[in-house]
Design a protein around this motif. Sequence first.
Motif, PDB file in Angstrom:
ATOM      1  N   ILE A   1      74.261   4.580 -70.735  1.00 55.58           N
ATOM      2  CA  ILE A   1      73.419   3.465 -71.149  1.00 55.58           C
ATOM      3  C   ILE A   1      72.150   3.964 -71.825  1.00 55.58           C
ATOM      4  N   THR A   2      71.598   5.070 -71.354  1.00 52.36           N
ATOM      5  CA  THR A   2      70.358   5.569 -71.950  1.00 52.36           C
ATOM      6  C   THR A   2      70.568   6.096 -73.365  1.00 52.36           C
ATOM      7  N   LEU A   3      71.810   6.446 -73.714  1.00 45.71           N
ATOM      8  CA  LEU A   3      72.066   7.078 -75.009  1.00 45.71           C
ATOM      9  C   LEU A   3      71.823   6.143 -76.178  1.00 45.71           C
ATOM     10  N   CYS A   4      71.981   4.836 -75.969  1.00 46.90           N
ATOM     11  CA  CYS A   4      71.760   3.889 -77.061  1.00 46.90           C
ATOM     12  C   CYS A   4      70.337   3.375 -77.092  1.00 46.90           C
ATOM     13  N   CYS A   5      69.505   3.807 -76.142  1.00 45.56           N
ATOM     14  CA  CYS A   5      68.096   3.421 -76.179  1.00 45.56           C
ATOM     15  C   CYS A   5      67.397   4.172 -77.311  1.00 45.56           C
ATOM     16  N   ASP A   6      66.255   3.675 -77.725  1.00 49.01           N
ATOM     17  CA  ASP A   6      65.555   4.244 -78.871  1.00 49.01           C
ATOM     18  C   ASP A   6      64.745   5.481 -78.509  1.00 49.01           C
ATOM     19  N   ALA A   7      64.476   5.674 -77.233  1.00 48.79           N
ATOM     20  CA  ALA A   7      63.856   6.903 -76.735  1.00 48.79           C
ATOM     21  C   ALA A   7      64.182   7.026 -75.258  1.00 48.79           C
ATOM     22  N   ARG A   8      64.167   8.262 -74.784  1.00 46.20           N
ATOM     23  CA  ARG A   8      64.409   8.559 -73.381  1.00 46.20           C
ATOM     24  C   ARG A   8      63.268   9.439 -72.886  1.00 46.20           C
ATOM     25  N   ILE A   9      62.523   8.926 -71.922  1.00 43.75           N
ATOM     26  CA  ILE A   9      61.401   9.659 -71.353  1.00 43.75           C
ATOM     27  C   ILE A   9      61.750   9.981 -69.915  1.00 43.75           C
ATOM     28  N   GLY A  10      61.521  11.230 -69.496  1.00 47.81           N
ATOM     29  CA  GLY A  10      61.883  11.644 -68.148  1.00 47.81           C
ATOM     30  C   GLY A  10      60.725  12.266 -67.405  1.00 47.81           C
ATOM     31  N   THR A  11      61.016  12.701 -66.192  1.00 46.40           N
ATOM     32  CA  THR A  11      60.074  13.440 -65.359  1.00 46.40           C
ATOM     33  C   THR A  11      60.745  14.760 -64.986  1.00 46.40           C
ATOM     34  N   PRO A  12      60.032  15.664 -64.319  1.00 43.26           N
ATOM     35  CA  PRO A  12      60.700  16.899 -63.882  1.00 43.26           C
ATOM     36  C   PRO A  12      61.907  16.654 -62.977  1.00 43.26           C
ATOM     37  N   ALA A  13      62.013  15.465 -62.370  1.00 43.64           N
ATOM     38  CA  ALA A  13      63.140  15.145 -61.490  1.00 43.64           C
ATOM     39  C   ALA A  13      64.341  14.576 -62.241  1.00 43.64           C
ATOM     40  N   THR A  14      64.200  14.333 -63.525  1.00 41.74           N
ATOM     41  CA  THR A  14      65.292  13.740 -64.302  1.00 41.74           C
ATOM     42  C   THR A  14      66.463  14.701 -64.415  1.00 41.74           C
ATOM     43  N   GLU A  15      67.674  14.174 -64.235  1.00 42.09           N
ATOM     44  CA  GLU A  15      68.900  14.940 -64.445  1.00 42.09           C
ATOM     45  C   GLU A  15      69.946  14.040 -65.086  1.00 42.09           C
ATOM     46  N   TYR A  16      70.820  14.649 -65.867  1.00 46.28           N
ATOM     47  CA  TYR A  16      71.982  13.959 -66.427  1.00 46.28           C
ATOM     48  C   TYR A  16      73.241  14.578 -65.826  1.00 46.28           C
ATOM     49  N   PHE A  17      74.211  13.721 -65.498  1.00 45.58           N
ATOM     50  CA  PHE A  17      75.438  14.204 -64.855  1.00 45.58           C
ATOM     51  C   PHE A  17      76.596  13.324 -65.303  1.00 45.58           C
ATOM     52  N   GLN A  18      77.585  13.923 -65.951  1.00 52.22           N
ATOM     53  CA  GLN A  18      78.758  13.210 -66.449  1.00 52.22           C
ATOM     54  C   GLN A  18      79.998  13.684 -65.665  1.00 52.22           C
ATOM     55  N   PRO A  19      80.307  13.069 -64.522  1.00 51.48           N
ATOM     56  CA  PRO A  19      81.393  13.547 -63.677  1.00 51.48           C
ATOM     57  C   PRO A  19      82.770  12.955 -63.988  1.00 51.48           C
ATOM     58  N   GLU A  20      82.885  12.125 -65.020  1.00 51.82           N
ATOM     59  CA  GLU A  20      84.107  11.358 -65.225  1.00 51.82           C
ATOM     60  C   GLU A  20      85.360  12.234 -65.349  1.00 51.82           C
ATOM     61  N   ASN A  21      85.243  13.369 -66.041  1.00 52.38           N
ATOM     62  CA  ASN A  21      86.440  14.153 -66.352  1.00 52.38           C
ATOM     63  C   ASN A  21      87.187  14.621 -65.111  1.00 52.38           C
ATOM     64  N   GLY A  22      86.484  14.862 -64.014  1.00 50.70           N
ATOM     65  CA  GLY A  22      87.128  15.291 -62.779  1.00 50.70           C
ATOM     66  C   GLY A  22      87.428  14.155 -61.825  1.00 50.70           C
ATOM     67  N   ARG A  23      87.182  12.918 -62.257  1.00 47.08           N
ATOM     68  CA  ARG A  23      87.453  11.751 -61.413  1.00 47.08           C
ATOM     69  C   ARG A  23      88.565  10.886 -61.981  1.00 47.08           C
ATOM     70  N   GLY A  24      89.139  11.287 -63.092  1.00 53.52           N
ATOM     71  CA  GLY A  24      90.177  10.470 -63.701  1.00 53.52           C
ATOM     72  C   GLY A  24      89.634   9.283 -64.457  1.00 53.52           C
ATOM     73  N   ILE A  25      88.316   9.263 -64.699  1.00 55.68           N
ATOM     74  CA  ILE A  25      87.657   8.170 -65.406  1.00 55.68           C
ATOM     75  C   ILE A  25      87.328   8.643 -66.815  1.00 55.68           C
ATOM     76  N   THR A  26      87.280   7.733 -67.760  1.00 55.50           N
ATOM     77  CA  THR A  26      86.925   8.102 -69.124  1.00 55.50           C
ATOM     78  C   THR A  26      85.565   7.520 -69.499  1.00 55.50           C
TER      79      THR A  26
END
Length: 272
Positions: A116-141
Amino acid sequence: MSAPTTHFLDTRVERDVAVLTLRRPEKLNAMNVATRLRLASAIREFGTGDRVRGIVLTGAGRAFSAGEDLQTPPTSYADLRAAVETFHDITRAILETKVPVIAAVNGIAVGGASEITLCCDARIGTPATEYFQPENGRGITISNASSVLLARLVRNHAMRMVLGSPRIVAEEALRIGLLDEIVAPDRLLDRAIEVVVEWTPENNTTALHLALLRPAPDEIESAFAREDRAAQKSWESGVFSSGVADFWAAQQDRGQGNAQPFAHKNNRLDRP
């Protein structure tokens, strides 16, 4: 000015900017269908520019969002298709707005929530921000047109993010283009609101430039169609159901119950 919580989403207006907050911290802001429907509706409501200068999307507590709520997985392909469509529609809603949409990514953003954040016009984070894409190992696309949007932002890093499912910490996210800025946690919302204000000066042509700089609608709809076909193949092969079942079995083995809905069953990246 505020509205009551509806389907785990709070809305308020601050300095003429709508702040939409995913508020289900005990579930790391995991989203169900009702929450996604409400989110798309709120984005459209505020996105006309009639009431606010822009929109900030964030999460309550230590997570931005753990993504899809796997507590109630689809039991048929029709259910899966309907769930995926609610993710797609959030992308449509954001890209159709006449005002800037800023993701204030306060903590971990998982799966569909990170998308969802990828289509936003900017993404601002903090030192605690992380991105995690687990779909490939869960059978999800992947969904949300992230098959286009992720590569648009991070180019060749998209392949390893999706296939390898590493956690992308804040500094790396900034380096590869997932984040635009990193600020102190207590500055996150203020900075996101400041960006909206900076981008909407008096007598602006912001709406016109947003339409020019965002991906074209036909490109996004084409990505949705490809992602829908992939989801159908995942369902029909049984990979989706097996992946979700394995995920919950792994959770029970660790005695964690529902505490960490973003734990990855293969690489065991399950720390909070």
